[in-house]
Design an enzyme around this catalytic site. Structure first.
Site, PDB file in Angstrom:
ATOM      1  CG  HIS A   1      34.192  35.658  42.814  1.00 36.96           C
ATOM      2  ND1 HIS A   1      33.907  34.555  42.164  1.00 36.96           N
ATOM      3  CD2 HIS A   1      33.613  35.604  44.131  1.00 36.96           C
ATOM      4  CE1 HIS A   1      33.420  33.673  42.939  1.00 36.96           C
ATOM      5  NE2 HIS A   1      33.032  34.421  44.089  1.00 36.96           N
TER       6      HIS A   1
ATOM      7  CE  LYS B   1      31.762  25.329  48.957  1.00 37.33           C
ATOM      8  NZ  LYS B   1      30.903  26.331  48.509  1.00 37.33           N
TER       9      LYS B   1
HETATM   10  P1  ADP Z   1      29.793  32.113  45.713  1.00 43.04           P
HETATM   11  O1  ADP Z   1      29.230  32.955  46.730  1.00 43.04           O
HETATM   12  O2  ADP Z   1      29.552  32.678  44.326  1.00 43.04           O
HETATM   13  O3  ADP Z   1      29.755  30.772  45.846  1.00 43.04           O
HETATM   14  P2  ADP Z   1      32.317  32.557  47.004  1.00 43.04           P
HETATM   15  O4  ADP Z   1      32.094  31.871  48.314  1.00 43.04           O
HETATM   16  O5  ADP Z   1      33.659  32.525  46.611  1.00 43.04           O
HETATM   17  O6  ADP Z   1      31.288  32.330  45.926  1.00 43.04           O
HETATM   18  O7  ADP Z   1      32.091  34.243  47.343  1.00 43.04           O
HETATM   19  C1  ADP Z   1      32.942  35.078  48.017  1.00 43.04           C
HETATM   20  C2  ADP Z   1      32.673  36.211  48.100  1.00 43.04           C
HETATM   21  O8  ADP Z   1      32.646  37.063  47.072  1.00 43.04           O
HETATM   22  C3  ADP Z   1      31.069  36.477  48.645  1.00 43.04           C
HETATM   23  O9  ADP Z   1      31.083  36.472  49.898  1.00 43.04           O
HETATM   24  C4  ADP Z   1      30.762  37.831  48.090  1.00 43.04           C
HETATM   25  O10 ADP Z   1      31.664  38.890  48.897  1.00 43.04           O
HETATM   26  C5  ADP Z   1      31.472  37.990  46.742  1.00 43.04           C
HETATM   27  N1  ADP Z   1      30.992  37.786  45.619  1.00 43.04           N
HETATM   28  C6  ADP Z   1      30.394  36.293  45.184  1.00 43.04           C
HETATM   29  N2  ADP Z   1      29.704  36.482  44.076  1.00 43.04           N
HETATM   30  C7  ADP Z   1      29.422  37.949  43.735  1.00 43.04           C
HETATM   31  C8  ADP Z   1      28.631  38.485  42.839  1.00 43.04           C
HETATM   32  N3  ADP Z   1      28.091  38.088  41.984  1.00 43.04           N
HETATM   33  N4  ADP Z   1      28.592  40.095  42.997  1.00 43.04           N
HETATM   34  C9  ADP Z   1      29.513  40.576  44.055  1.00 43.04           C
HETATM   35  N5  ADP Z   1      30.098  39.949  44.997  1.00 43.04           N
HETATM   36  C10 ADP Z   1      30.078  38.510  44.811  1.00 43.04           C
END
Ligand code: ADP
Length: 161
Positions: A17, A41
């Site tokens: 993130h 969730k």
């Molecule tokens: P996760 O998918 O990790 O459960 P989130 O729903 O909080 O978490 O993710 C939000 C956004 O953050 C995703 O839609 C994506 O755009 C970005 N994201 C999550 N993990 C990554 C990662 N490992 N690398 C790049 N972007 C990421």
């Protein structure tokens, strides 16, 4: 002022993130991290805790603000005059859903989505995987910031008692 939003659950925020938020913060004057209120969730961390962890870990970027959101992301964007959503694309598996959402948001409100390619170091990384690995005692120290790691360890210890 050019503004963008990075939405997500951030339960908890990971290095994946932060890679996206830090890169977005170099492309835009102001980046809002929109932390989702999870209705369906139940998360490991509360909304306040998730927001606090994002605040702590993005403070140095200088132009990142953290807010909560529920409902439609495009309504959040419209209320704040944010025309762009920035998302990370990890793999093909992300693509179908992300494309649908981007097209829906463009169609609904003219809000554009900018996809950044994930840093290959983090292409396998998700909050759920971090929680799963940490639950079974795996080392996730390279995947989340220090402050998140200590909160995670503490929370999992508490929950296992
Ligand atoms: P996760 O998918 O990790 O459960 P989130 O729903 O909080 O978490 O993710 C939000 C956004 O953050 C995703 O839609 C994506 O755009 C970005 N994201 C999550 N993990 C990554 C990662 N490992 N690398 C790049 N972007 C990421």
């Amino acid at each position: 002022m050019h503004k963008a939003v990075c939405p997500g659950s951030f339960d908890p925020v990971t290095n994946g993130h932060l890679d996206i938020v830090s890169r977005a913060s170099k492309l835009y004057d102001e980046v809002t991290v929109a932390v989702m209120v999870n209705k369906s969730k139940k998360g490991l961390f509360t909304l306040e805790e998730r927001m606090e962890m994002v605040r702590e870990t993005t403070a140095d970027y200088g132009n990142v603000v953290v807010e909560s959101f529920h409902g439609l992301l495009v309504d959040f964007c419209r209320d704040r005059g944010i025309p762009v959503i920035v998302k990370g694309l990890r793999a093909v598996s992300d693509f179908d859903y992300e494309l649908q959402m981007a097209q829906m948001n463009q169609g609904l409100a003219g809000v554009e989505t900018l996809f950044l390619s994930t840093n290959p170091l983090y292409s396998f990384l998700s909050s759920s995987l971090v929680k799963e690995v940490a639950t079974y005692g795996g080392d996730v120290s390279g995947l989340v910031p220090k402050t998140v790691l200590s909160r995670l360890t503490e929370r999992l210890e508490r929950d296992s008692q």
